[in-house]
Design an enzyme around this catalytic site. Structure first.
Site, PDB file in Angstrom:
ATOM      1  N   GLY A 123       0.835  -1.200   0.000  1.00  0.00           N
ATOM      2  CA  GLY A 123       0.000   0.000   0.000  1.00  0.00           C
ATOM      3  C   GLY A 123       0.865   1.244   0.000  1.00  0.00           C
ATOM      4  N   GLY A 124       0.710   2.080   1.011  1.00  0.00           N
ATOM      5  CA  GLY A 124       1.474   3.322   1.051  1.00  0.00           C
ATOM      6  C   GLY A 124       1.123   4.227  -0.112  1.00  0.00           C
TER       7      GLY A 124
ATOM      8  N   VAL B 271       8.712   9.586   4.310  1.00  0.00           N
ATOM      9  CA  VAL B 271       9.487  10.783   4.600  1.00  0.00           C
ATOM     10  C   VAL B 271       9.198  11.884   3.589  1.00  0.00           C
ATOM     11  CG1 VAL B 271      11.334   9.456   5.650  1.00  0.00           C
ATOM     12  CG2 VAL B 271      11.480  10.028   3.241  1.00  0.00           C
TER      13      VAL B 271
ATOM     14  N   ALA C  81       6.906  16.465   0.230  1.00  0.00           N
ATOM     15  CA  ALA C  81       6.965  17.551  -0.739  1.00  0.00           C
ATOM     16  C   ALA C  81       6.916  16.953  -2.135  1.00  0.00           C
ATOM     17  CB  ALA C  81       8.242  18.369  -0.555  1.00  0.00           C
TER      18      ALA C  81
ATOM     19  N   LYS D  97       3.497  24.761  -2.434  1.00  0.00           N
ATOM     20  CA  LYS D  97       4.947  24.790  -2.616  1.00  0.00           C
ATOM     21  C   LYS D  97       5.278  25.464  -3.940  1.00  0.00           C
ATOM     22  CE  LYS D  97       8.928  21.749  -3.401  1.00  0.00           C
ATOM     23  NZ  LYS D  97       9.390  20.358  -3.609  1.00  0.00           N
TER      24      LYS D  97
ATOM     25  N   ILE E 278       7.513  10.926  -5.629  1.00  0.00           N
ATOM     26  CA  ILE E 278       6.127  10.811  -6.086  1.00  0.00           C
ATOM     27  C   ILE E 278       6.032  11.067  -7.590  1.00  0.00           C
ATOM     28  CG2 ILE E 278       3.863  11.922  -5.936  1.00  0.00           C
ATOM     29  CD1 ILE E 278       4.224  12.051  -2.935  1.00  0.00           C
TER      30      ILE E 278
END
Length: 501
Positions: free
Chosen positions: A13-14, A48, A51, A79, A345
């Site tokens: 998952g995550g 972690v 961003a 951002k 990401i």
């Protein structure tokens, strides 16, 4: 006659797993019969990276995610770029902003004209030609608005709590029909061809499928362990191999940028969210022990720590293949390039989007697999070289770590880029690159790299004409910044999260 993929199984998952599930559930729901995600609550996620880059907006828009609802659910902020402190040299400070700098001067790129003046003016400001840079330093934000002005082209990304983003996507995915199975994968079954046929979970359950997506993190349980795809180590160029992460209490309104501060054996991050600040230290264990890194991290927090620092070990590099047989690795199972430019990401998105474009049938044609692997290899190498740039270019020699970075041999493609800029300030732009001219310009100039001379083509432009053009460009961008509201006001008005005391 080809047989279509009927059952997709996502292992893990995550963020990677639920981004994959959400995308496939929305875009492939009429093409596959079932999408099953297997994860275990016993296994914690890394989390972690809080961003992102502007590409995340495309992902969310395709999924019809309401931006304000998403930011409320994830305690998110906006951002506009990254502030780099003590990179290149101690006491050096620069912004790597999103969006392009200035505007083209006829057929010439902006930076060619600007460099002519900047090379003779030590006080020349690159930030003055980028709206995101000025707005970040002023603590301002607004989404694109209007037309024919820099305000219409504002480029931005997000800071958010990654665990809440995964939960947000899980809820969306399950509503679209994704089946979540709780369980720990204890064995990966292979058929006579060496393809994955199923995942055996604790309790003797078997999850069968046609296409398997490996989102099992650094372990790479499917692609790496079961199928034996090796790992290409890039630590000679990106030597940091440890991280410590800790949240802290906010002491000021959130700023619209990430901060990266270099230290003697790596760097620290600071990511402002609505309810707290995310902090961490990335370091090389060859040059700094964990206790020293921990002390350094805690000593530099703005506010009270809200937990004990969590240690993470990693190795920079990538899998030798991203797709093998009927298994595709996405996320940490495919590789890791450290969070310096918030690319994790983005690389997940790229892997998902390319898999959709090359989505197979059960014949798994090798041409599709080879194309996927070649495209992802190129993207990983481009990002790798951009990250190496931060460590390699500069004048820091105050520690063994920075002397190592200064003296290391770098990939030939990066050497060629740097030599082109050193010569006449030229920045090549390849089609489809993740980091574009403005990104390379901001970091190369910010790290202290200077061309020997300007582009010869700009010397025919009357100096007074180019100076007037530069001044007008600065004035327009400054006026746009002045029209933008404070970042905290925009959040308060449109997407403030409910924060418990």
């Amino acid at each position: 006659m080809s047989q279509k993929i009927r059952h997709v199984v996502i292992a893990g998952g995550g963020t990677a797993g639920w981004m994959t599930a959400a995308w496939f559930a929305r875009l492939l729901k009429d093409d596959v019969d079932t999408i099953t995600l297997v994860e275990s609550e016993e296994i914690s996620t890394i989390g972690v990276g809080e961003a992102t880059t502007p590409y995340i907006r495309v992902f969310n828009q395709v999924l019809d995610i309401d931006e304000h609802a998403f930011l409320k659910s994830t305690y998110g902020t906006y951002k506009l770029g990254i502030e780099f402190v003590d990179w290149g040299a101690i006491n050096n400070r620069y912004v790597h902003p999103f969006g392009p700098f200035g505007r083209e001067f006829g057929a010439l790129p902006f930076h060619s004209v600007w460099l002519r003046h900047a090379l003779s003016d030590r006080n020349a400001s690159l930030d003055a030609y980028n709206l995101q840079a000025l707005a970040a330093k002023a603590g301002k934000f607004m989404p694109p608005a209007g037309a024919n002005s820099p305000l219409a082209e504002i480029s931005y990304a997000y800071h958010f709590d990654a665990s809440h983003y995964a939960a947000f996507l899980r809820q969306m995915s399950e509503a679209e029909g994704v089946r979540r199975v709780e369980g720990r994968i204890e064995h990966v079954d292979l058929d006579e061809r060496g393809f994955i046929s199923g995942l055996r979970l604790n309790g003797e359950r078997l999850i069968e499928g046609d296409l398997f997506i490996d989102c099992t993190g650094f372990r790479s349980l499917l692609l790496g362990e079961a199928l034996g795809v090796g790992f290409e180590d890039w630590s000679r160029w990106l030597p940091c191999d440890r991280a410590l992460a800790v949240p802290s209490r906010s002491t000021e309104p959130p700023v619209p940028y990430t901060r990266s501060t270099a230290h003697s054996a790596g760097w620290r991050w600071r990511i402002p969210l609505q309810h707290r600040v995310g902090n961490g230290s990335v370091f090389c264990s060859q040059f700094m022990d964990e206790e020293t890194a921990r002390e350094n991290l805690l000593a530099n927090l703005d506010g009270e720590p809200l937990a004990e620092p969590r240690a993470i070990r990693f190795q920079t590099g990538r899998r030798q293949k991203f797709w093998e047989k009927n298994c595709v690795a996405i996320g940490l199972s495919s590789g890791f390039l450290e969070p310096l430019e918030s690319t994790s990401i983005m690389l997940i998105q790229n892997g998902i989007a390319r898999l959709q474009y090359l989505f197979p049938d059960r014949d798994f044609h090798q041409a599709d697999i080879d194309t996927y692997n070649a495209d992802l290899t190129r993207e990983y190498e481009e990002v790798r070289d951009f990250l190496i740039l931060h460590y390699y270019v500069g004048s820091r020699c105050d520690s063994d770590f920075w002397r190592y970075c200064r003296d290391m041999s770098v990939p030939d493609a990066l050497t060629q880029r740097l030599n082109l800029f050193r010569s006449r300030g030229r920045i090549p732009q390849e089609r489809g690159e993740q980091f574009r001219t403005g990104n390379w310009l901001a970091v190369m100039w910010g790290q202290g790299l200077r061309p020997a001379a300007p582009d010869p083509l700009v010397l025919s432009i009357p100096e007074e004409r180019s100076e007037t053009w530069l001044r007008q460009t600065r004035d327009v961008i400054a006026a746009c910044r002045d029209r933008m509201p404070p970042h905290e006001d925009y959040i308060r008005h449109f997407c403030a999260a409910t924060i418990s005391a």
